[in-house]
Design a protein around this motif. Sequence first.
Motif, PDB file in Angstrom:
ATOM      1  N   GLU A  54     -79.376  30.632  33.656  1.00 35.48           N
ATOM      2  CA  GLU A  54     -78.922  30.675  32.262  1.00 35.48           C
ATOM      3  C   GLU A  54     -78.661  32.110  31.838  1.00 35.48           C
ATOM      4  OE1 GLU A  54     -82.203  28.902  30.183  1.00 35.48           O
ATOM      5  OE2 GLU A  54     -81.343  26.901  30.349  1.00 35.48           O
ATOM      6  N   LEU A  55     -77.718  32.277  30.923  1.00 29.75           N
ATOM      7  CA  LEU A  55     -77.446  33.564  30.280  1.00 29.75           C
ATOM      8  C   LEU A  55     -77.239  33.320  28.793  1.00 29.75           C
ATOM      9  CD1 LEU A  55     -74.943  35.525  32.577  1.00 29.75           C
ATOM     10  CD2 LEU A  55     -77.346  36.026  32.173  1.00 29.75           C
ATOM     11  N   THR A  56     -77.486  34.362  28.017  1.00 26.73           N
ATOM     12  CA  THR A  56     -77.253  34.283  26.582  1.00 26.73           C
ATOM     13  C   THR A  56     -75.789  34.576  26.292  1.00 26.73           C
ATOM     14  OG1 THR A  56     -79.500  35.038  26.165  1.00 26.73           O
ATOM     15  CG2 THR A  56     -77.956  35.184  24.335  1.00 26.73           C
TER      16      THR A  56
ATOM     17  N   ASP B  33     -78.132  34.427  20.504  1.00 26.70           N
ATOM     18  CA  ASP B  33     -79.200  33.472  20.803  1.00 26.70           C
ATOM     19  C   ASP B  33     -78.738  32.114  21.318  1.00 26.70           C
ATOM     20  OD1 ASP B  33     -80.958  35.446  19.906  1.00 26.70           O
ATOM     21  OD2 ASP B  33     -80.800  34.724  17.844  1.00 26.70           O
ATOM     22  N   GLN B  34     -77.571  32.003  21.911  1.00 26.68           N
ATOM     23  CA  GLN B  34     -77.121  30.732  22.473  1.00 26.68           C
ATOM     24  C   GLN B  34     -77.223  30.820  23.990  1.00 26.68           C
ATOM     25  OE1 GLN B  34     -73.033  29.731  21.755  1.00 26.68           O
ATOM     26  NE2 GLN B  34     -73.189  27.759  22.795  1.00 26.68           N
ATOM     27  N   MET B  35     -78.152  30.054  24.570  1.00 25.32           N
ATOM     28  CA  MET B  35     -78.325  30.026  26.019  1.00 25.32           C
ATOM     29  C   MET B  35     -77.372  28.998  26.629  1.00 25.32           C
ATOM     30  SD  MET B  35     -80.565  32.267  26.886  1.00 25.32           S
ATOM     31  CE  MET B  35     -81.169  31.819  28.483  1.00 25.32           C
TER      32      MET B  35
ATOM     33  N   GLY C 286     -66.141  25.464  36.597  1.00 24.93           N
ATOM     34  CA  GLY C 286     -64.995  26.150  37.174  1.00 24.93           C
ATOM     35  C   GLY C 286     -64.476  27.346  36.405  1.00 24.93           C
ATOM     36  N   GLN C 287     -65.233  27.822  35.405  1.00 27.37           N
ATOM     37  CA  GLN C 287     -64.787  28.969  34.612  1.00 27.37           C
ATOM     38  C   GLN C 287     -65.938  29.945  34.392  1.00 27.37           C
ATOM     39  OE1 GLN C 287     -63.137  27.681  30.900  1.00 27.37           O
ATOM     40  NE2 GLN C 287     -61.456  26.591  31.846  1.00 27.37           N
ATOM     41  N   VAL C 288     -65.604  31.231  34.301  1.00 27.79           N
ATOM     42  CA  VAL C 288     -66.608  32.224  33.931  1.00 27.79           C
ATOM     43  C   VAL C 288     -66.815  32.107  32.431  1.00 27.79           C
ATOM     44  CG1 VAL C 288     -67.148  34.687  33.771  1.00 27.79           C
ATOM     45  CG2 VAL C 288     -66.025  33.789  35.823  1.00 27.79           C
ATOM     46  N   VAL C 289     -68.055  31.810  32.035  1.00 29.76           N
ATOM     47  CA  VAL C 289     -68.390  31.671  30.621  1.00 29.76           C
ATOM     48  C   VAL C 289     -68.710  33.034  30.027  1.00 29.76           C
ATOM     49  CG1 VAL C 289     -69.998  30.629  28.975  1.00 29.76           C
ATOM     50  CG2 VAL C 289     -69.247  29.332  30.977  1.00 29.76           C
TER      51      VAL C 289
END
Length: 116
Positions: free
Chosen positions: A65-67, A71-73, A105-108
Amino acid sequence: MKLTVLAALALLPLAGQAQSVPPTSAGYGAYPTQYQEIVTAWLTANLGDPKSMQIKWLSEPKPGELTVGKDQMVSGFLVNFTVNARNIFGAYTGPQKHTALIRDGQVVTATGFVYH
């Protein structure tokens, strides 16, 4: 005894197949088998001089997980890599470590990345 040995030998091909199946989880999205192409395309769209980029892959995708934003994980698959590319002055920046979060399939998002 012979039956046990034959049963074990019959399962050997299946054991090899089980190891080659990439991890999947509904909570992380589909495993990005084409992660190098996904990250490279994302870098091409976001670097000032994408033709100069030199990428070194440090890991294969791992669930994590990343932020994103405040504050949205977001969960997905994390890929560690370094990239060396020219800046707006034409000088190479040196290898910079980054982590990209890939989901469906995408970099978030990515850590350690300055957008142009």
